[in-house]
Design a protein around this motif. Structure first.
Motif, short mmCIF file in Angstrom:
data_model
loop_
_atom_site.label_atom_id
_atom_site.label_comp_id
_atom_site.label_asym_id
_atom_site.label_seq_id
_atom_site.Cartn_x
_atom_site.Cartn_y
_atom_site.Cartn_z
N ARG A 53 -17.75 -30.77 17.48
CA ARG A 53 -18.91 -29.73 17.78
C ARG A 53 -18.47 -28.53 18.88
NH1 ARG A 53 -25.02 -31.46 18.51
NH2 ARG A 53 -25.99 -29.67 19.32
N GLY A 54 -17.86 -28.96 19.73
CA GLY A 54 -17.33 -28.35 20.88
C GLY A 54 -16.18 -27.26 20.49
N ALA A 55 -15.41 -27.88 19.40
CA ALA A 55 -14.37 -27.09 18.75
C ALA A 55 -14.98 -25.98 17.97
CB ALA A 55 -13.46 -27.76 17.89
N ALA A 56 -16.01 -26.49 17.29
CA ALA A 56 -16.51 -25.47 16.20
C ALA A 56 -17.02 -24.01 16.97
CB ALA A 56 -17.75 -25.98 15.38
N PHE A 57 -17.87 -24.46 18.26
CA PHE A 57 -18.39 -23.13 19.07
C PHE A 57 -17.07 -22.55 19.59
CE2 PHE A 57 -22.37 -25.53 18.70
CZ PHE A 57 -23.45 -24.56 18.35
N ARG A 58 -16.09 -23.03 20.08
CA ARG A 58 -15.12 -22.46 20.81
C ARG A 58 -14.34 -21.52 19.48
NH1 ARG A 58 -10.25 -23.45 19.78
NH2 ARG A 58 -10.40 -25.71 19.33
N GLU A 59 -14.13 -21.97 18.19
CA GLU A 59 -13.45 -21.49 17.15
C GLU A 59 -14.30 -20.34 17.04
OE1 GLU A 59 -10.53 -21.29 15.86
OE2 GLU A 59 -9.90 -23.05 16.86
N LEU A 60 -15.81 -20.08 17.00
CA LEU A 60 -16.76 -19.25 16.63
C LEU A 60 -16.41 -17.80 17.59
CD1 LEU A 60 -20.06 -20.70 16.00
CD2 LEU A 60 -18.55 -19.23 14.15
N GLU A 61 -16.26 -18.14 18.82
CA GLU A 61 -16.00 -17.52 19.88
C GLU A 61 -14.56 -16.68 19.91
OE1 GLU A 61 -17.16 -15.20 22.97
OE2 GLU A 61 -18.38 -16.96 22.64
N GLU A 62 -13.67 -17.54 19.41
CA GLU A 62 -12.27 -16.97 19.34
C GLU A 62 -12.08 -16.30 18.09
OE1 GLU A 62 -10.04 -20.87 21.43
OE2 GLU A 62 -9.65 -20.26 19.69
N GLU A 63 -12.75 -16.65 17.04
CA GLU A 63 -12.51 -15.88 15.77
C GLU A 63 -13.52 -14.69 15.48
OE1 GLU A 63 -12.08 -18.69 12.39
OE2 GLU A 63 -10.21 -19.27 13.37
N ILE A 64 -14.48 -14.72 15.67
CA ILE A 64 -15.49 -13.72 15.45
C ILE A 64 -16.25 -13.27 16.67
CG2 ILE A 64 -15.70 -14.80 13.23
CD1 ILE A 64 -18.81 -15.55 14.16
N GLY A 65 -15.61 -13.69 18.04
CA GLY A 65 -16.19 -12.84 19.23
C GLY A 65 -17.61 -13.42 19.78
N THR A 66 -18.02 -14.54 19.08
CA THR A 66 -19.32 -14.77 19.57
C THR A 66 -19.75 -16.27 19.15
OG1 THR A 66 -21.88 -14.51 19.62
CG2 THR A 66 -20.93 -13.96 17.53
N ALA A 67 -20.34 -16.99 19.88
CA ALA A 67 -20.88 -18.37 19.64
C ALA A 67 -22.19 -18.61 19.85
CB ALA A 67 -20.11 -19.35 20.53
N LYS A 68 -23.02 -17.31 19.35
CA LYS A 68 -24.43 -17.28 19.38
C LYS A 68 -24.76 -17.97 18.17
CE LYS A 68 -25.09 -13.33 22.32
NZ LYS A 68 -25.52 -12.20 22.47
N ALA A 69 -25.03 -19.26 18.18
CA ALA A 69 -25.32 -20.05 17.11
C ALA A 69 -26.21 -21.46 17.38
CB ALA A 69 -24.10 -20.58 16.24
N GLU A 70 -26.76 -21.73 16.47
CA GLU A 70 -27.68 -23.11 16.78
C GLU A 70 -26.98 -24.20 15.82
OE1 GLU A 70 -32.55 -24.15 16.65
OE2 GLU A 70 -31.68 -22.81 15.02
N PHE A 71 -26.66 -25.38 16.46
CA PHE A 71 -26.11 -26.58 15.32
C PHE A 71 -27.40 -26.88 14.61
CE2 PHE A 71 -25.75 -30.99 14.89
CZ PHE A 71 -24.61 -31.10 14.17
N ILE A 72 -26.94 -27.25 13.33
CA ILE A 72 -27.93 -27.76 12.49
C ILE A 72 -27.44 -29.22 12.01
CG2 ILE A 72 -29.09 -27.55 10.18
CD1 ILE A 72 -28.64 -24.34 10.49
N ALA A 73 -26.07 -29.35 11.37
CA ALA A 73 -25.58 -30.50 10.89
C ALA A 73 -24.10 -30.45 10.88
CB ALA A 73 -26.30 -30.77 9.62
N MET A 74 -23.72 -31.76 10.87
CA MET A 74 -22.26 -31.97 10.72
C MET A 74 -21.98 -32.61 9.45
SD MET A 74 -19.48 -31.18 12.68
CE MET A 74 -19.97 -31.16 14.30
#
Length: 163
Positions: A53-74
């Protein structure tokens, strides 16, 4: 003649992928820099000591410039793909045979102006929102089974969120 690579001796790269939905239930995809047709959802490696989960939010920030997202499921389990023979030994410094990915479903909570592809190390040069059912047709062939499986797993959640 180049040395033969023993695919079975190589591990899978620990990785995450993110299916990011907007408020209309469309899925974010981006086109890899320099390609004509290599569209994909954000994804990337899991660092040592990092959870998916932490990696996913970091990757969003690194790849698309934002981690403004709400977790729903894995996803319930990781999804694997193998690199095709022509890429084996050439990407990721030849350390991996493919990727083992946990996928996260998330809702984008930002504004479209928050999405920036001009990151420190740009990976994408275009992006768009698409219907989830279009995903398998956009991804490179060797990753298509993963996209089909992830879509099948998340389809009921997407229907609930958008229905």
């Amino acid at each position: 003649m180049p040395p033969t690579i023993d695919r079975n001796a190589l591990p899978y790269r620990p990785c995450v992928g993110i299916m990011l939905l907007n408020d209309r239930g469309k899925v974010f995809v981006a086109k890899r820099c320099g390609s004509e047709a290599d569209w994909q959802m954000p994804q990337g490696g899991v660092d040592d000591g990092e959870d998916a989960r932490g990696a996913a939010f970091r990757e969003l920030e690194e790849e698309i410039g934002t981690a403004k997202a709400e977790f729903i499921a894995m996803t319930a389990a990781p999804h694997r793909y193998d690199l095709p023979d022509d890429l084996l030994g050439k990407v990721w410094k030849g350390r991996w045979r493919g990727q083992e990915q946990m996928w996260m479903l998330a809702r984008f909570t930002g504004d479209e102006t928050d999405i920036r592809l001009d990151t420190d190390h740009p990976e994408f040069d275009a992006w768009k929102w698409i219907d989830a059912e279009e995903l398998p047709g956009l991804i490179v062939a060797f990753k298509r089974p993963v996209y089909e499986s992830v879509l099948a797993e998340f389809r009921p959640l997407i229907a609930r969120l958008t229905g």
